[in-house]
Structure formats: C-alpha cells, structure tokens
Motif scaffolding. Sequence first.
Motif, PDB file in Angstrom:
ATOM      1  N   SER A  88       2.993   5.574 -18.129  1.00  6.25           N
ATOM      2  CA  SER A  88       3.668   5.301 -16.865  1.00  6.25           C
ATOM      3  C   SER A  88       3.682   3.811 -16.545  1.00  6.25           C
ATOM      4  CB  SER A  88       2.980   6.066 -15.732  1.00  6.25           C
ATOM      5  OG  SER A  88       3.508   5.695 -14.475  1.00  6.25           O
ATOM      6  N   GLU A 103       7.284   2.277 -16.717  1.00 11.22           N
ATOM      7  CA  GLU A 103       7.881   2.337 -15.390  1.00 11.22           C
ATOM      8  C   GLU A 103       7.529   1.160 -14.488  1.00 11.22           C
ATOM      9  OE1 GLU A 103       6.808   6.043 -13.615  1.00 11.22           O
ATOM     10  OE2 GLU A 103       7.223   7.192 -15.440  1.00 11.22           O
ATOM     11  N   HIS A 104       6.359   0.559 -14.696  1.00 10.47           N
ATOM     12  CA  HIS A 104       5.888  -0.444 -13.741  1.00 10.47           C
ATOM     13  C   HIS A 104       6.014  -1.887 -14.221  1.00 10.47           C
ATOM     14  CE1 HIS A 104       4.225   2.333 -10.733  1.00 10.47           C
ATOM     15  NE2 HIS A 104       3.937   3.124 -11.762  1.00 10.47           N
ATOM     16  N   LEU A 137      -3.355   6.192  -9.953  1.00  9.25           N
ATOM     17  CA  LEU A 137      -2.586   5.938 -11.168  1.00  9.25           C
ATOM     18  C   LEU A 137      -3.522   5.506 -12.293  1.00  9.25           C
ATOM     19  CD1 LEU A 137       0.220   5.460 -12.582  1.00  9.25           C
ATOM     20  CD2 LEU A 137       0.013   3.077 -11.811  1.00  9.25           C
ATOM     21  N   ASP A 188      -5.469   2.443  -7.310  1.00  7.31           N
ATOM     22  CA  ASP A 188      -4.408   2.632  -6.323  1.00  7.31           C
ATOM     23  C   ASP A 188      -3.487   1.427  -6.453  1.00  7.31           C
ATOM     24  OD1 ASP A 188      -5.564   4.955  -5.490  1.00  7.31           O
ATOM     25  OD2 ASP A 188      -6.478   4.110  -3.684  1.00  7.31           O
ATOM     26  N   THR A 209       6.701   0.459  -4.016  1.00  8.76           N
ATOM     27  CA  THR A 209       5.991   1.365  -3.118  1.00  8.76           C
ATOM     28  C   THR A 209       4.635   1.702  -3.720  1.00  8.76           C
ATOM     29  OG1 THR A 209       7.085   3.260  -4.157  1.00  8.76           O
ATOM     30  CG2 THR A 209       8.101   2.348  -2.172  1.00  8.76           C
ATOM     31  N   ARG A 210       3.702   2.073  -2.881  1.00  7.43           N
ATOM     32  CA  ARG A 210       2.334   2.336  -3.309  1.00  7.43           C
ATOM     33  C   ARG A 210       2.250   3.607  -4.150  1.00  7.43           C
ATOM     34  NH1 ARG A 210      -2.827   0.685  -0.750  1.00  7.43           N
ATOM     35  NH2 ARG A 210      -4.479   2.087  -1.449  1.00  7.43           N
ATOM     36  N   THR A 211       1.455   3.529  -5.204  1.00  6.36           N
ATOM     37  CA  THR A 211       1.196   4.680  -6.066  1.00  6.36           C
ATOM     38  C   THR A 211      -0.310   4.832  -6.191  1.00  6.36           C
ATOM     39  OG1 THR A 211       3.212   4.197  -7.343  1.00  6.36           O
ATOM     40  CG2 THR A 211       1.635   5.753  -8.302  1.00  6.36           C
ATOM     41  N   ASP A 212      -0.875   5.829  -5.530  1.00  6.91           N
ATOM     42  CA  ASP A 212      -2.314   6.045  -5.587  1.00  6.91           C
ATOM     43  C   ASP A 212      -2.691   6.866  -6.820  1.00  6.91           C
ATOM     44  OD1 ASP A 212      -2.800   4.615  -3.294  1.00  6.91           O
ATOM     45  OD2 ASP A 212      -2.795   6.374  -1.975  1.00  6.91           O
ATOM     46  N   GLU A 259       1.703  -2.274  -5.580  1.00 12.35           N
ATOM     47  CA  GLU A 259       3.070  -2.450  -6.043  1.00 12.35           C
ATOM     48  C   GLU A 259       3.051  -3.017  -7.451  1.00 12.35           C
ATOM     49  OE1 GLU A 259       5.531  -5.470  -4.216  1.00 12.35           O
ATOM     50  OE2 GLU A 259       3.785  -6.520  -3.429  1.00 12.35           O
ATOM     51  N   SER A 260       4.187  -2.888  -8.129  1.00 15.16           N
ATOM     52  CA  SER A 260       4.325  -3.413  -9.481  1.00 15.16           C
ATOM     53  C   SER A 260       5.658  -4.139  -9.592  1.00 15.16           C
ATOM     54  CB  SER A 260       4.248  -2.276 -10.506  1.00 15.16           C
ATOM     55  OG  SER A 260       5.361  -1.407 -10.374  1.00 15.16           O
ATOM     56  N   ILE A 303       8.288  -1.161  -9.265  1.00 18.10           N
ATOM     57  CA  ILE A 303       8.143  -0.180  -8.183  1.00 18.10           C
ATOM     58  C   ILE A 303       7.394  -0.837  -7.029  1.00 18.10           C
ATOM     59  CG2 ILE A 303       7.172   2.045  -7.523  1.00 18.10           C
ATOM     60  CD1 ILE A 303       7.554   2.975 -10.381  1.00 18.10           C
TER      61      ILE A 303
END
Length: 691
Positions: free
Chosen positions: A195, A199-200, A164, A150, A159-162, A153-154, A157
């Motif tokens: 991803s 992206e992160h 992943l 989970d 916002t939280r990304t669960d 943040e990165s 990004i």
Amino acid sequence: MNAHTKRRAGRRWAALSAAAVILAPVLGFGGATTALALAPAAGEGLTAMTTASTPSSGTLEWGVRTSIRNYLEQNGHTEGSVAAYDGATYAKGDPAASFPVTGGTVDPAAGTASLSFGGTFEMLGFGESWLHFTDLRLEVAGSTASLTVDLIESYNIKTRTDDLVISTFAVPSGGLAIADGQLNLTTERGKFSKSVAEEHLPSYGGPTYAAPNDYTDPITLALKFGETTPATGPYGTSTGTAYADTTAKITVTPGYAVNAEDTTTLTVTGTGFDPGTAQAPSNIYVGLGTMTDQSKPEKWRRSAGGSSGPLGLADFTYGSTRLVMSHYAEDAAVADGVIDANGTWTLQLEVPGKNVPSFFGGEIDCVVNNCGMFSFGAHGAIKAVNEAYAPVFFDGQDSSTWPDRDGDGGTPPVVKPPVVKPPVVTPPVVVPPTGEKDCTPNGSSSTKNAAGAVLEVSPAKCLGDTKQTVTVTGTGYPTSRDGATFGGVYVLFGWVDQSNAKWAPSAGGSSGATYTYANDGIPAGTFQKMINFPGNTTGEGMPTMDSKGNWTLEMPIEASRFVSAQGKQIDCYEMTCGIITIGAHGNALAGGEAFTPVYFTGDAKDTGTKTPPTGGTTGPVANPNLQPTGGATPLATGAGAPTAGATGPLAKTGEEAMRGLVLWGVLLLSASVFTFATIRARRSHSVAPGA
C-alpha cells in the motif's frame, strides 16, 4: 494538509517529468546489507530474561530510507527537509530518527513483542509531505516484524490513514533475547508495504518504490528492563501549572537534583499551546532562567507588562534559549521543536551545571536562584496563551519538598499562579508638530565607526515630520561575522545615548536603555530594514551588501515624534534621532554598529540633546525581536505595546547557532530570537527522482 506542506502542483508535475530521466540510474540494488546486532545470548555471562516483560525505557531507531532522506535534504531543488518531533528526535545527517518507547511487552520465550513508540516523523519535498506519520507500533511474531503507524498524510493521499503497516522486517532467531536487563536488535533492511509503495509514495512512470525497489532502512531496537530511579543524581519530572488564562503547561525531565557541577540533558515538553494559524503561525522561545520576584510568579509575563533583561534589572532573565515553531510555519523542520496541531512540542536541552549563561550577559546561578523553564512569544510577539513556566531544581538546593526517589511519598512543589488580568492600556496619540517649516529636506550626514564602516544618510536636515524617506548608504561594512555569512545588519530609526561610548550591543548596550528605535509597520520591513551578508538568505526581499561591504536602501521614517518599540516617548526636536545599524538576528557585530544623526530642524544646533524619559513598560531589553501582530500601520505603540525589535538572541556561533532561525516569511527582522539558529536548508523548486 498542514500549511507548511501546501501543494505546488506545477512543481509536482515538473518533478514527475524530471524524475523519469533521473530514476533509471538509481534503480540498482547492490551493496552490502546491514549486519545483525543481537543481544548476547543466555549463557554468555549475562542474566537472561525469558518471561514477558515491559521495558522501562528505550528507543526504536528508523529513518524510513536513507536514499530518500539524502535526496530531500541534500538537493536544493527539492525544497526538502526531514523532521521528527513530539518526543522523537532527528537532526540532518543522523542515520535514523529515534522514537521513545511508550509501552508494550516483549516475550523472548514466545518470540513475540508488542511495543508502542512516541513521536512524529515527516519527510517533505517539493512542498509535499512524502510521508508524515505518528503513533508507531512494532509487532513481532516469530521471524517477522511489522511496523504500523497512523499516517497523517503522504505524497499522494492527503487524508489521514490510521493503522497502516508501513514496513516489514525479518527478525533472526533469538532476536528478542533480553540479557542483563537489555534488548538490542538491528534487523536487515525492511520492505515497504504494498500500500505504501504503490499508493502513498511518489510514482514516476509507475510505482517507483514497488518491488524490487521497495527496500527500507533497518530498524534498531534498544530497550531496558527493570530500571529503577537512581539513588543519586538527577531524577523525576517537574510539572508547571498552567496560568488561569491559558492551558499551556511545561514539564521537565529530569526536574530534580539537576547536576550543579556537570552537564545534564533535560527533556522539555509543552502541552496545551496554541500553534496559531496558517496565516499567522505562533512561535515561541523556551529558555532556562529565573524570576526576580518569586513571590509573584505571574509578574514576569510579557502579556502582563513583564520585562526581560539582566539579572535583577528586569522581571525575568534567561539563557539556553531554544526556538519552538508552529507546525504551520514553512520552516518548522529547522526549529528546536515544533508545536503540533494538538498544541504539543518537545525538545532536549543540555544544561551545563548550576551556572547558566544569561542571554543578557553574565551567569544565572541556579542554586542561589530558583530557576525554571519559561516559554513566551518569539520575535517580540506577545501571546498570553503561550506563556508558561515550570520549576527546575538543582542539586544543592533545599530538597525537603522534592518527591521521594522511591515514589512512596513526597510531592513536588507546584507553582500556582494568581489570576492576573493583563493591564488595559490605551496607546497615547502622537501628534507631530504643526505649522510650516521655513526649509525643505536637504543635506547629508555621515559617521565612521572604529572599524572604518561609513553610514551616510541623505537628506539629513529639515526632514518632514511624517512619511519622510531618506537614502541610507553603508560603505565598508563587515561581510561576515567571524567568517560566518549568517545574518547581516539591521537598519533602524531611533535614538542613541551618544554620551555612552558603550551604547552598542557588542559593548554591552541594550535596547530601551542605551538606544531605542521605532516600531515596524505592516507589512513587516516597513520601518525596520535588514541588509544581508553576501550569501545570506534570512532577510528575503531585503538588499544584500556587495563583497566589499557596500550597500544602499530607501528608509521610510514614520514620524518625528513617536513611542518606540521599547515604550519610550521620543521627540526628535528635543533629542537627537538618527539611523542606527546593528548586527542582525541578535548577533553582536561591532564593525557593523553605527549611528548617524538626522534632524527635523534646519541644523544640529536647533535640535535638543535631551534623553528619553525614564519608564516605558518594557525596561531594558536586549532581545526585542520584531513580529507584527496585526492592526493599523504602524504597529501599536505606547506603554502597553508589544516589545518589537530587531536584535534577537541569536547569540551563538557555529552549528548550534544555525539551528533555530525563522525564515523571512515568519518575520522580517528577527529570524530567531535566540534561537539561535538558522535555516540550514533552503528549499527551492522543481522535482525529481527515485531516491
């Protein structure tokens, strides 16, 4: 985004520009791969397991990528740090972070595994979280393993990304073999997911961490199966009970039969704690010690007027102290533990046996005394909601109420604190003398200590009763403490028992007993100052002595009559007041201890020699670390005022002593009460590279 990962957009842009230049040389991908380390196969003299099994203990070790960690940790301009908490562990220089297994199964016959791991991991650079994740899950199917997290943040990004997938790994044939109750597997290097890479993570002129530069560190899996509680030795978990006005609770594992004659490593976990806010992070100290009155388990609490000090002379005493910082604190990564957004923290503590060295001198015998883990506000802050206690039981104590090792009976003792409301205290109004003096501030006063350091104050006679500023000059002070440049000296205004040759901390003196000093004001550093050793950075914004130990500063004195940080009524007409210097951050520094009298009368002969009245709610305290708590300037003074001060318990040396220090931003004069620790990596400015 967490406060300690606040953005610095200008630096980020600078980083992107610089990185384009630095990146080219680091995009080579040669080098040997990590060798496989597999459990012995069945038939090699070990008993193999072939059915689906649940691990009883174990860890997953993974550091994301060594080159990124090195870049962030070893280059000052990155302002970087790497941290693991919430059950995971990592220290600067470690090859990987360690995440404890929390559940799941392994099926060697099917070649599958589904495992979960506790802990949180964060990589910081340039004020940004590069990767900040929790709740790790490892799924193995045949020759492929995927690690899912989970992502809080990165870099790109916030916002939280669960759920992943952060990386995948190749698993060799037989990699999940369980032999003799153990599974040991180290893979080759893995690969970031598309991803995460695109992206992160940071991109410098393109996806920096995309193929072929998408490699990650290998994972190491070490699991045990079928373990049972040992027949002898430390075992079990001791859980404290939250006080009526807080949800804070501590658990200690092992909590029973702790070795009385040898070292035991305890895992100490807190839940329900208040991390504070970005503007006012709440940090705590955690220490192992004992209460003076076991029949009143809430009497020790500082919020209820309890005091700390030598064994038997205060409401509680402790040692083995560690600093736990709020995740909002800028330098939380260097603390022994971090209070996360959910109010949870964890740390490991080595206990040397039954005799625990007390911060206040001597030892605490934890077989004779009932010991436990305390938590309380760091740096003199008093915050009831973060006060907690959990008992710890040592081998040699009465075990009749301990839980059975086989779990079929017995219940652990529970500490049930009574409901006690903190006293309501109205601080006394201190009125300075009235009427005009027949003199004006003049003259100077100086003293030389046994080590040859000279402390001079000017003016020193006929000082104004309020808002008087004096010039304080030090000459020939120590420029280090046994060669270590961590810290410096605190400069305080107060009273010293000059009849006691051992008034100073290095000689066994303690604040509130052999000396006492004025509270600080707001902002921090108003009435309490610090002089840095050459090269020290913990007193940011404060003067630094030169290579010969010389320094000078302007010192405001709030009033000639005041209630000290230790609750003492001080009248500088009836008793001799002056400027005090002592070692900073709780480190005793004999060569830097001095007292130079000043006078609000025309001369010394017109000033009394009385001692402060006995009393004061805090009692003798050797670690009254300062933390402003808000309100009018100066900080609240009086019988119920928070114990503030500058002499915290950083009473350790070497690497361990450097572990728990708080930066100046959290507080001025006590970067760590015990903690005994320090900021190992000062983060700076700018950005760069494709690590």
